[in-house]
Design a protein around this motif. Structure first.
Motif, mmCIF file in Angstrom:
data_model
loop_
_atom_site.group_PDB
_atom_site.id
_atom_site.type_symbol
_atom_site.label_atom_id
_atom_site.label_comp_id
_atom_site.label_asym_id
_atom_site.label_seq_id
_atom_site.Cartn_x
_atom_site.Cartn_y
_atom_site.Cartn_z
ATOM 1 N N THR A 136 0.830 -1.204 0.000
ATOM 2 C CA THR A 136 0.000 0.000 0.000
ATOM 3 C C THR A 136 0.866 1.256 0.000
ATOM 4 O O THR A 136 0.564 2.220 -0.697
ATOM 5 C CB THR A 136 -0.942 0.008 1.225
ATOM 6 N N ASP A 137 1.965 1.259 0.769
ATOM 7 C CA ASP A 137 2.865 2.419 0.809
ATOM 8 C C ASP A 137 3.507 2.689 -0.540
ATOM 9 O O ASP A 137 3.643 3.841 -0.959
ATOM 10 C CB ASP A 137 3.996 2.202 1.827
ATOM 11 N N ILE A 138 3.947 1.645 -1.222
ATOM 12 C CA ILE A 138 4.736 1.822 -2.437
ATOM 13 C C ILE A 138 3.884 1.814 -3.702
ATOM 14 O O ILE A 138 4.052 2.646 -4.587
ATOM 15 C CB ILE A 138 5.838 0.736 -2.527
ATOM 16 N N PHE A 139 2.965 0.869 -3.813
ATOM 17 C CA PHE A 139 2.131 0.778 -5.021
ATOM 18 C C PHE A 139 0.822 1.558 -4.905
ATOM 19 O O PHE A 139 0.174 1.840 -5.896
ATOM 20 C CB PHE A 139 1.785 -0.681 -5.337
ATOM 21 N N GLY A 140 0.397 1.824 -3.681
ATOM 22 C CA GLY A 140 -0.882 2.469 -3.466
ATOM 23 C C GLY A 140 -2.045 1.492 -3.510
ATOM 24 O O GLY A 140 -3.205 1.901 -3.494
ATOM 25 N N ARG A 141 -1.750 0.198 -3.584
ATOM 26 C CA ARG A 141 -2.791 -0.829 -3.658
ATOM 27 C C ARG A 141 -2.155 -2.186 -3.352
ATOM 28 O O ARG A 141 -0.940 -2.298 -3.274
ATOM 29 C CB ARG A 141 -3.400 -0.873 -5.054
ATOM 30 N N ILE A 142 -3.000 -3.198 -3.216
ATOM 31 C CA ILE A 142 -2.501 -4.565 -3.075
ATOM 32 C C ILE A 142 -3.029 -5.402 -4.233
ATOM 33 O O ILE A 142 -3.974 -5.012 -4.913
ATOM 34 C CB ILE A 142 -2.892 -5.198 -1.726
ATOM 35 N N GLY A 143 -2.414 -6.534 -4.464
ATOM 36 C CA GLY A 143 -2.821 -7.408 -5.564
ATOM 37 C C GLY A 143 -4.178 -8.040 -5.320
ATOM 38 O O GLY A 143 -4.761 -7.899 -4.249
ATOM 39 N N ASN A 144 -4.661 -8.765 -6.304
ATOM 40 C CA ASN A 144 -6.009 -9.321 -6.200
ATOM 41 C C ASN A 144 -6.043 -10.787 -5.806
ATOM 42 O O ASN A 144 -7.051 -11.443 -5.945
ATOM 43 C CB ASN A 144 -6.780 -9.112 -7.510
ATOM 44 N N THR A 145 -4.924 -11.318 -5.295
ATOM 45 C CA THR A 145 -4.893 -12.697 -4.825
ATOM 46 C C THR A 145 -4.619 -12.661 -3.326
ATOM 47 O O THR A 145 -3.588 -12.176 -2.899
ATOM 48 C CB THR A 145 -3.796 -13.505 -5.552
#
Length: 193
Positions: free
Chosen positions: A134-143
């Motif tokens: 969340t800090d680096i990508f602004g989101r998490i993956g979908n798995t």
């Protein structure tokens, strides 16, 4: 005109005297810890904006695939930092993109997303800094349960830093099969500030 120590002996420059006739010449700026130990403090710091690492050439990107932190080379040690560093993280998928793919590759696919993080000197000396998706990508993956934190470690007396990218796991597929691909955060640049 000059400085004098016990016994009337004239000395030039700046000296540290112990009150019993002995002295030591000092130059520059020093930090004293109150217990008789001194450490030289640099009077010339790295200018703000000095590039310490450039990862835009992608030479080190294959290190992102390792599960353990990997070592990277800075252009110079961090001991002359005035305030800290700014790290620019990129964003890249490996072997494909989320969703449909014409085919899978064995290469990175860079996407147009960067984030810059500032780290003051107080955070840099031999302490791992945790990097979440969340800090680096602004989101998490979908798995579910397949988003791993990363970490970065600096040593102020060294020109080596250690880094493990955070990663997200995404579902992907072609006409032939289903797969999962990883999203990584390559370091594009490190600068002094």
């Amino acid at each position: 005109m000059g400085l004098y120590v016990q016994g009337g002996k004239k000395v030039g420059g700046m000296y540290m005297a112990d009150g019993s006739g002995t002295y030591k010449k000092i130059g520059g700026m020093y930090y004293a810890d109150g217990e008789g130990n001194t450490k030289k403090i640099y009077s010339s710091f790295l200018p703000a904006g000095t590039v310490l690492y450039d990862g835009s050439s992608k030479v080190d990107w294959n290190k992102l695939l390792f599960t353990d932190p990997q070592q990277y080379q800075l252009n110079r040690p961090l001991e002359k930092l005035r305030n800290g560093i700014k790290v620019t993280y990129g964003d890249a998928y490996y072997s494909g993109v989320p969703g449909y793919n014409g085919s899978f590759t064995q290469d990175f696919i860079e996407i147009d997303h960067i984030i810059e993080k500032s780290y003051p000197i107080s955070q840099l000396n031999s302490n791992f800094i945790v990097l979440t998706s969340t800090d680096i990508f602004g989101r998490i993956g979908n798995t579910a349960n397949q988003n791993d934190d990363g970490k970065i470690l600096f040593d102020l007396s060294s020109n080596i830093f250690t880094y493990k990218s955070p990663n997200n796991l995404w579902s992907a597929w072609t006409n032939i099969n289903n797969s999962q691909i990883y999203e990584y955060a390559p370091i594009l640049k490190i600068k002094a500030y």
